[in-house]
Scaffold this active site. Sequence first.
Site, PDB file in Angstrom:
ATOM      1  N   ASP A  54       0.804  -1.231   0.000  1.00  0.00           N
ATOM      2  CA  ASP A  54       0.000   0.000   0.000  1.00  0.00           C
ATOM      3  C   ASP A  54       0.833   1.276   0.000  1.00  0.00           C
ATOM      4  O   ASP A  54       0.575   2.186  -0.782  1.00  0.00           O
ATOM      5  CB  ASP A  54      -0.954   0.007   1.203  1.00  0.00           C
TER       6      ASP A  54
ATOM      7  N   ARG B  60       3.423   5.229  16.916  1.00  0.00           N
ATOM      8  CA  ARG B  60       3.061   6.375  16.049  1.00  0.00           C
ATOM      9  C   ARG B  60       3.808   7.637  16.424  1.00  0.00           C
ATOM     10  O   ARG B  60       4.333   8.331  15.552  1.00  0.00           O
ATOM     11  CB  ARG B  60       1.540   6.593  16.026  1.00  0.00           C
TER      12      ARG B  60
ATOM     13  N   ASP C  51      -5.038   4.987  14.252  1.00  0.00           N
ATOM     14  CA  ASP C  51      -3.701   5.419  13.860  1.00  0.00           C
ATOM     15  C   ASP C  51      -3.697   6.724  13.063  1.00  0.00           C
ATOM     16  O   ASP C  51      -2.793   7.534  13.206  1.00  0.00           O
ATOM     17  CB  ASP C  51      -2.983   4.303  13.100  1.00  0.00           C
TER      18      ASP C  51
ATOM     19  N   SER D 179      -4.679  -7.674   8.685  1.00  0.00           N
ATOM     20  CA  SER D 179      -3.966  -6.412   8.773  1.00  0.00           C
ATOM     21  C   SER D 179      -3.064  -6.505   9.998  1.00  0.00           C
ATOM     22  O   SER D 179      -3.534  -6.715  11.114  1.00  0.00           O
ATOM     23  CB  SER D 179      -4.969  -5.272   8.927  1.00  0.00           C
TER      24      SER D 179
HETATM   25  N1  ARG Z   1      -6.130  -1.583  17.609  1.00  0.00           N
HETATM   26  C1  ARG Z   1      -4.780  -1.250  17.875  1.00  0.00           C
HETATM   27  C2  ARG Z   1      -4.624   0.209  18.135  1.00  0.00           C
HETATM   28  O1  ARG Z   1      -5.448   0.974  17.768  1.00  0.00           O
HETATM   29  C3  ARG Z   1      -3.835  -1.744  16.828  1.00  0.00           C
HETATM   30  C4  ARG Z   1      -4.050  -1.254  15.447  1.00  0.00           C
HETATM   31  C5  ARG Z   1      -2.925  -1.675  14.604  1.00  0.00           C
HETATM   32  N2  ARG Z   1      -3.220  -2.032  13.284  1.00  0.00           N
HETATM   33  C6  ARG Z   1      -3.376  -3.278  12.787  1.00  0.00           C
HETATM   34  N3  ARG Z   1      -3.304  -3.397  11.521  1.00  0.00           N
HETATM   35  N4  ARG Z   1      -3.600  -4.313  13.498  1.00  0.00           N
HETATM   36  O2  ARG Z   1      -3.659   0.629  18.726  1.00  0.00           O
END
Ligand code: ARG
Length: 401
Positions: free
Chosen positions: A14, A95, A124, A175
């Site tokens: 992506d 992040r 995110d 993901s």
């Molecule tokens: N739900 C978690 C958060 O908001 C992890 C998100 C990460 N992304 C993934 N593709 N699993 O911190």
Amino acid sequence: MTERIVLAYSGGLDTSVAIGWIGEATGAEVIAVAVDVGQGGESLETIRQRALGCGAVEAYVADAGDEFANEYCMPTLKANALYQGHYPLVSAISRPVIVKHLVKAAREFGATTVAHGCTGKGNDQVRFEVGIQTLGPDLKCIAPVRDLALTRDKAIAFAEEKGLPIETTKKNPYSIDQNVWGRAVETGYLEDIWNAPTKDIYDYTATPEFPPAPEEVTISFEAGVPVAIDGVRVTPLQAIKELNRRAGAQGVGRIDVVEDRLVGIKSREIYEAPGAMALITAHKHLEDITIEREQARFKATVGQRWAELVYDGQWFSPLKRSLDAFIEDTQRYVTGDIRMVLHGGQAIVNGRRSDTSLYDFDLATYDTGDTFDQSMARGFIELWGMSAKVASGRDIRVAGK
Ligand code: ARG
């Protein structure tokens, strides 16, 4: 002058497509920014070459493993931060460190805009953009998946049409986001929350149903930070890595939850964080003997609030900074050793020692010769119960009328 955009680049399909996609949609030059937060996999050099091969005018790569461990994982450990009591904030804490490097790269290369590959449904995007707004208020944000309609099938078609040096055939239904603090897996078959995760979902942990022989480990802390494992000095990054390996082999740190996203959606997520969970368990047990009762009770509340703020993208906020100061102050005496057994998916503490411990054997012992004067207890209980007793007398009086 052509406008420049820095893109948070993972090396995956992506964001590789996003380089050219952003270029075509905006006419800007794209600078790819890849940050190593201990996610493993390909080398930064491989990722740099791919970014350039996909049309980036520059590639900025940062080996941020120690920075991430010291400045992001350690505060999370000191807070014993578990969002909703379960999630050790794996993605949430990565992040802000990526944001720091994005802003740094934007300055270095004269970019006006920051781009990231998040969708419009998750946390995110909020963490990236709130972070950017705080550290680089003059910078604009753009998310090609969310704002420029870059869907998965369009990404594959684009990569094939342009002959980009990236694999488009490997089909992963999940993901995944990972770093040294842990791994998060969502979507696909997991979206039916009655479905149990299948074995192929896990990477950092072995199946706890068939564990190897139990393993004992001693973790030494100084002021809340792990400094040695089994007597061998380690950096925070080394401590996390070693425990990822050893606790992971025992299946420690698997988490399966439905959590509350900031954007109002409940979502199913599978986490594995063997090192983080082993460290948090050990750290909490060391706090139990080194932090005074009232301070400890209040700290638990602060840690929970800290976890919410960080989950909600407020890493750089004033309240988070103030809570950091409180948490840091509580860690002054969190120095000592914790011994634990790793086995069958669990990390169980079975020994602790500390020169700054508040555990007083002579007060605690039930053997003869203790220093605790039991005669003081009667009066204490009398006064402790006094206000409730007075209130209950009132209840009886009023009811009797
Ligand atoms: N739900 C978690 C958060 O908001 C992890 C998100 C990460 N992304 C993934 N593709 N699993 O911190």
